[in-house]
Scaffold this motif. Structure first.
Motif, PDB file in Angstrom:
ATOM      1  N   MET A   1       0.878  -1.223   0.061  1.00  0.00           N
ATOM      2  CA  MET A   1      -0.026  -0.149   0.151  1.00  0.00           C
ATOM      3  C   MET A   1       0.864   1.235  -0.047  1.00  0.00           C
ATOM      4  SD  MET A   1      -3.370  -0.444   0.036  1.00  0.00           S
ATOM      5  CE  MET A   1      -4.538  -1.608   0.313  1.00  0.00           C
ATOM      6  N   HIS A   2       1.940   1.135   0.645  1.00  0.00           N
ATOM      7  CA  HIS A   2       2.952   2.306   0.831  1.00  0.00           C
ATOM      8  C   HIS A   2       3.568   2.900  -0.432  1.00  0.00           C
ATOM      9  CE1 HIS A   2       1.901   2.288   5.107  1.00  0.00           C
ATOM     10  NE2 HIS A   2       2.338   1.176   5.338  1.00  0.00           N
ATOM     11  N   LEU A   3       3.874   1.737  -1.041  1.00  0.00           N
ATOM     12  CA  LEU A   3       4.457   1.938  -2.308  1.00  0.00           C
ATOM     13  C   LEU A   3       3.421   2.533  -3.470  1.00  0.00           C
ATOM     14  CD1 LEU A   3       6.742  -1.409  -2.962  1.00  0.00           C
ATOM     15  CD2 LEU A   3       7.444   1.022  -2.215  1.00  0.00           C
ATOM     16  N   LEU A   4       2.395   2.051  -3.437  1.00  0.00           N
ATOM     17  CA  LEU A   4       1.092   2.681  -4.193  1.00  0.00           C
ATOM     18  C   LEU A   4       0.912   3.979  -3.944  1.00  0.00           C
ATOM     19  CD1 LEU A   4      -0.886   2.029  -6.195  1.00  0.00           C
ATOM     20  CD2 LEU A   4      -2.394   1.205  -4.452  1.00  0.00           C
ATOM     21  N   GLN A   5       0.922   4.249  -2.707  1.00  0.00           N
ATOM     22  CA  GLN A   5       0.580   5.759  -2.241  1.00  0.00           C
ATOM     23  C   GLN A   5       1.925   6.647  -2.967  1.00  0.00           C
ATOM     24  OE1 GLN A   5       0.363   5.540   2.024  1.00  0.00           O
ATOM     25  NE2 GLN A   5      -1.473   4.209   1.761  1.00  0.00           N
ATOM     26  N   ARG A   6       2.989   6.342  -2.711  1.00  0.00           N
ATOM     27  CA  ARG A   6       4.083   7.217  -3.315  1.00  0.00           C
ATOM     28  C   ARG A   6       4.058   7.369  -4.803  1.00  0.00           C
ATOM     29  NH1 ARG A   6       7.339   4.420   0.803  1.00  0.00           N
ATOM     30  NH2 ARG A   6       8.139   2.995  -0.838  1.00  0.00           N
ATOM     31  N   ALA A   7       3.670   6.293  -5.341  1.00  0.00           N
ATOM     32  CA  ALA A   7       3.526   6.185  -7.040  1.00  0.00           C
ATOM     33  C   ALA A   7       2.466   7.079  -7.437  1.00  0.00           C
ATOM     34  CB  ALA A   7       3.341   4.908  -7.484  1.00  0.00           C
ATOM     35  N   CYS A   8       1.162   6.914  -6.472  1.00  0.00           N
ATOM     36  CA  CYS A   8       0.250   7.903  -7.117  1.00  0.00           C
ATOM     37  C   CYS A   8       0.541   9.541  -6.808  1.00  0.00           C
ATOM     38  CB  CYS A   8      -1.160   7.511  -6.326  1.00  0.00           C
ATOM     39  SG  CYS A   8      -1.604   5.842  -6.715  1.00  0.00           S
ATOM     40  N   ARG A   9       1.136   9.750  -5.541  1.00  0.00           N
ATOM     41  CA  ARG A   9       1.489  10.993  -5.288  1.00  0.00           C
ATOM     42  C   ARG A   9       2.483  11.614  -6.165  1.00  0.00           C
ATOM     43  NH1 ARG A   9       1.878   9.180   0.404  1.00  0.00           N
ATOM     44  NH2 ARG A   9      -0.079   9.602   1.361  1.00  0.00           N
ATOM     45  N   ALA A  10       3.435  10.768  -6.578  1.00  0.00           N
ATOM     46  CA  ALA A  10       4.349  11.203  -7.725  1.00  0.00           C
ATOM     47  C   ALA A  10       3.822  11.180  -9.073  1.00  0.00           C
ATOM     48  CB  ALA A  10       5.773  10.365  -7.690  1.00  0.00           C
ATOM     49  N   GLY A  11       2.469  10.667  -9.422  1.00  0.00           N
ATOM     50  CA  GLY A  11       1.987  10.506 -10.399  1.00  0.00           C
ATOM     51  C   GLY A  11       2.436   9.699 -11.775  1.00  0.00           C
ATOM     52  N   HIS A  12       3.389   8.538 -11.351  1.00  0.00           N
ATOM     53  CA  HIS A  12       3.922   7.917 -12.004  1.00  0.00           C
ATOM     54  C   HIS A  12       3.268   6.733 -12.337  1.00  0.00           C
ATOM     55  CE1 HIS A  12       7.642  10.605 -11.709  1.00  0.00           C
ATOM     56  NE2 HIS A  12       7.809  10.051 -10.529  1.00  0.00           N
ATOM     57  N   GLY A  13       3.462   6.342 -13.993  1.00  0.00           N
ATOM     58  CA  GLY A  13       2.881   5.009 -14.259  1.00  0.00           C
ATOM     59  C   GLY A  13       1.381   4.928 -14.176  1.00  0.00           C
ATOM     60  N   LEU A  14       0.575   6.021 -14.135  1.00  0.00           N
ATOM     61  CA  LEU A  14      -0.831   5.609 -14.003  1.00  0.00           C
ATOM     62  C   LEU A  14      -1.598   5.804 -15.225  1.00  0.00           C
ATOM     63  CD1 LEU A  14      -1.801   7.393 -10.497  1.00  0.00           C
ATOM     64  CD2 LEU A  14      -1.810   5.085 -10.823  1.00  0.00           C
ATOM     65  N   ALA A  15      -2.163   4.703 -15.743  1.00  0.00           N
ATOM     66  CA  ALA A  15      -3.322   4.841 -16.920  1.00  0.00           C
ATOM     67  C   ALA A  15      -4.420   6.239 -16.521  1.00  0.00           C
ATOM     68  CB  ALA A  15      -3.776   3.524 -17.215  1.00  0.00           C
ATOM     69  N   PRO A  16      -4.908   6.676 -17.635  1.00  0.00           N
ATOM     70  CA  PRO A  16      -5.835   7.639 -17.496  1.00  0.00           C
ATOM     71  C   PRO A  16      -6.913   7.151 -16.540  1.00  0.00           C
ATOM     72  CG  PRO A  16      -5.309   7.802 -19.694  1.00  0.00           C
ATOM     73  CD  PRO A  16      -4.700   6.383 -18.989  1.00  0.00           C
ATOM     74  N   ALA A  17      -7.462   6.426 -16.736  1.00  0.00           N
ATOM     75  CA  ALA A  17      -8.798   5.843 -15.574  1.00  0.00           C
ATOM     76  C   ALA A  17      -8.419   5.497 -14.209  1.00  0.00           C
ATOM     77  CB  ALA A  17      -9.374   4.444 -16.266  1.00  0.00           C
ATOM     78  N   TRP A  18      -7.140   5.225 -14.046  1.00  0.00           N
ATOM     79  CA  TRP A  18      -6.445   5.058 -12.699  1.00  0.00           C
ATOM     80  C   TRP A  18      -6.347   6.393 -12.138  1.00  0.00           C
ATOM     81  CZ3 TRP A  18      -7.092   1.430  -9.605  1.00  0.00           C
ATOM     82  CH2 TRP A  18      -7.403   0.099 -10.077  1.00  0.00           C
ATOM     83  N   ALA A  19      -5.765   7.372 -13.015  1.00  0.00           N
ATOM     84  CA  ALA A  19      -5.450   8.688 -12.612  1.00  0.00           C
ATOM     85  C   ALA A  19      -6.816   9.511 -12.146  1.00  0.00           C
ATOM     86  CB  ALA A  19      -4.727   9.358 -13.517  1.00  0.00           C
ATOM     87  N   ASP A  20      -7.897   9.072 -12.799  1.00  0.00           N
ATOM     88  CA  ASP A  20      -9.183   9.673 -12.452  1.00  0.00           C
ATOM     89  C   ASP A  20      -9.462   9.197 -11.218  1.00  0.00           C
ATOM     90  OD1 ASP A  20     -11.358  11.097 -12.654  1.00  0.00           O
ATOM     91  OD2 ASP A  20     -12.485  10.014 -14.269  1.00  0.00           O
ATOM     92  N   PHE A  21      -9.474   7.776 -11.096  1.00  0.00           N
ATOM     93  CA  PHE A  21      -9.791   7.182  -9.849  1.00  0.00           C
ATOM     94  C   PHE A  21      -9.097   7.855  -8.716  1.00  0.00           C
ATOM     95  CE2 PHE A  21      -9.308   3.705  -6.619  1.00  0.00           C
ATOM     96  CZ  PHE A  21     -10.596   3.293  -6.570  1.00  0.00           C
ATOM     97  N   PHE A  22      -7.768   8.052  -8.444  1.00  0.00           N
ATOM     98  CA  PHE A  22      -7.082   8.426  -7.473  1.00  0.00           C
ATOM     99  C   PHE A  22      -7.377   9.816  -7.213  1.00  0.00           C
ATOM    100  CE2 PHE A  22      -4.819   4.346  -8.133  1.00  0.00           C
ATOM    101  CZ  PHE A  22      -4.729   3.793  -6.782  1.00  0.00           C
ATOM    102  N   ASP A  23      -7.634  10.785  -8.311  1.00  0.00           N
ATOM    103  CA  ASP A  23      -8.088  11.998  -8.125  1.00  0.00           C
ATOM    104  C   ASP A  23      -9.490  12.257  -7.318  1.00  0.00           C
ATOM    105  OD1 ASP A  23      -5.851  13.179  -9.472  1.00  0.00           O
ATOM    106  OD2 ASP A  23      -6.863  13.406 -11.479  1.00  0.00           O
ATOM    107  N   HIS A  24     -10.371  11.082  -7.669  1.00  0.00           N
ATOM    108  CA  HIS A  24     -11.490  11.269  -6.662  1.00  0.00           C
ATOM    109  C   HIS A  24     -11.341  10.834  -5.597  1.00  0.00           C
ATOM    110  CE1 HIS A  24     -13.410  11.454 -10.848  1.00  0.00           C
ATOM    111  NE2 HIS A  24     -14.405  12.043  -9.965  1.00  0.00           N
ATOM    112  N   ILE A  25     -10.289  10.139  -5.174  1.00  0.00           N
ATOM    113  CA  ILE A  25     -10.120   9.587  -3.694  1.00  0.00           C
ATOM    114  C   ILE A  25      -9.269  10.631  -3.136  1.00  0.00           C
ATOM    115  CG2 ILE A  25      -8.704   8.023  -2.368  1.00  0.00           C
ATOM    116  CD1 ILE A  25      -8.983   5.854  -4.425  1.00  0.00           C
ATOM    117  N   GLY A  26      -8.484  11.510  -3.576  1.00  0.00           N
ATOM    118  CA  GLY A  26      -7.719  12.378  -3.010  1.00  0.00           C
ATOM    119  C   GLY A  26      -6.567  11.853  -2.181  1.00  0.00           C
TER     120      GLY A  26
END
Length: 406
Positions: A1-26
């Motif tokens: 989970m922690h690796l995923l959180q760091r990747a999402c905060r850095a914006g690396h390697g996310l497909a558009p649908a996943w980027a949209d998903f994590f934008d809604h999560i915040g």
């Protein structure tokens, strides 16, 4: 989970649908993933979502395994999947009509007769039968794989008693509760309309039409997916019945109740064909209903799905579907199948034996009890042993091309 959180905060390697998903999560939602995962597991336990294990001597009911994150499929990908699955459902229904009707596919050698009529699930008792409404298959399940190139491939299909409709509902409800903002903001397609369409279609074809009484036929609580049977029956408002709850009188099916026999006009079955009728199929079956096939032949019962579709579940069938689609539908397959070679044909056997290292060896008949093997995981000695088995009983084996998943 922690690796995923760091990747999402850095914006690396996310497909558009996943980027949209994590934008809604915040960002706050990302730090809360462990709590959501614990809530999900607690919800599964509290709701009693289980999968029984036949092989376990103690009959243990295992909690349903569900990932925290949903499977995201974008609109463009889903449109291709939807069109391809709908086309294959039409194709398989047309094949059933032909195999138990004119058998043109066999006469034109588009399908080997030995693969169909030699299949233990081919039911000669259904030859010449016209099912209610002309539809053989009301529910079909497909196994899809997403390749490294982004394409979706069909690797298998289920037609006798496909599982999943109940677990699908529970999965959707459970995950949506963990990410309500994301599900609302991304406008996820709802499921209820599909279930209404299924029930409306069955009622329209069944005897008595809109007033038809429909029940869900289960093998009983020891079946591995019994939770789903009970869940789906409750959601659809159906009576959940076992074979002993039903009887056939004058070629009609009735439900035994305290107030007498009540007619049943349609059944959604959750057991394989061989167990349906001890008078005409397996005589040792205690799960089916004596006389059920005669009620179907008389047109007094709609059974979803109609008996006799086991040959369509054969892994060998995938190799013949492109030509069959051109013949029956006049169009190519919208969703490609992995290449498959039925070793019951001498030419296919000779061509695949040198290539086993790069393929997947599967049983031609899913219920034969034979193992599946991935060639890349086998040693040279094991490959030789598999080759020997295939030469001795070639019709029992099918070789499918290996697809590395995305």
């Amino acid at each position: 989970m922690h690796l995923l959180q760091r990747a999402c905060r850095a914006g690396h390697g996310l497909a558009p649908a996943w980027a949209d998903f994590f934008d809604h999560i915040g960002h706050d939602g990302l730090s809360d993933l462990n709590r959501r995962a614990e809530n999900l597991q607690r919800q599964i336990r509290d709701n009693g979502v289980t999968y029984n294990v036949y092989a376990d001597a103690g009959g243990v009911q295992r909690p349903w395994s569900l990932d925290l994150f949903p499977m995201l499929v974008g609109p463009a990908d889903w449109a291709r999947i939807e069109a391809g699955v709908a086309q294959r459902a039409r194709l398989l229904n047309a094949m059933m009509a032909d195999l138990y009707g004119g058998r043109e596919l066999l006469k034109r050698a588009l399908l080997p007769a030995a693969l169909v009529q030699g299949h233990p699930g081919y039911l000669r008792a259904m030859q010449g039968v016209q099912p209610r409404g002309g539809t053989w298959l009301h529910i079909v399940g497909f196994d899809l794989a997403h390749g490294p190139d982004g394409r979706w491939w069909v690797v298998g299909q289920r037609t006798q008693a496909p599982s999943g409709l109940g677990y699908l509902l529970e999965n959707r409800i459970a995950i949506a509760r963990q990410f309500p903002k994301a599900f609302a903001g991304m406008r996820v397609q709802r499921l209820a309309a599909s279930y209404r369409a299924l029930m409306d279609g069955i009622k329209a074809m069944a005897p008595e039409g809109a007033n038809a009484r429909i029940a869900l036929l289960t093998p009983g609580p020891y079946n591995e997916t019994y939770f789903e049977h009970a869940y789906l029956a409750r959601y659809l408002g159906l009576t959940l019945v076992e074979g002993s709850d039903l009887t056939v009188r004058d070629q009609r099916v009735y439900l035994k109740t305290l107030s007498g026999l009540e007619p049943v006009h349609a059944l959604i079955k959750r057991l394989d064909d061989e167990w349906l009728d001890p008078l005409e199929l397996r005589s040792d079956s205690r799960l089916g209903v004596p006389g059920l096939l005669q009620a179907i032949r008389a047109g007094n019962l709609l059974l979803a799905n109609a008996p006799g579709s086991a040959p369509l579940e054969s892994s060998a069938l995938l190799g013949f579907l492109p030509a069959i689609s051109e013949h029956l539908l006049g169009e190519p397959l919208a969703l490609p199948s992995l290449s498959a070679w039925w070793c019951g044909e001498d030419a296919a056997l000779r061509s695949v034996l040198p290539l086993l290292k790069d393929g997947v060896i599967k049983p031609t008949y899913p219920q034969s009890g034979l193992d599946t093997a991935i060639g890349q995981a086998l040693s040279p000695r094991e490959l030789d042993e598999w080759s020997g088995r295939m030469v001795r009983r070639p019709e029992d084996y099918t070789v499918q091309s290996f697809l590395p998943l995305s």
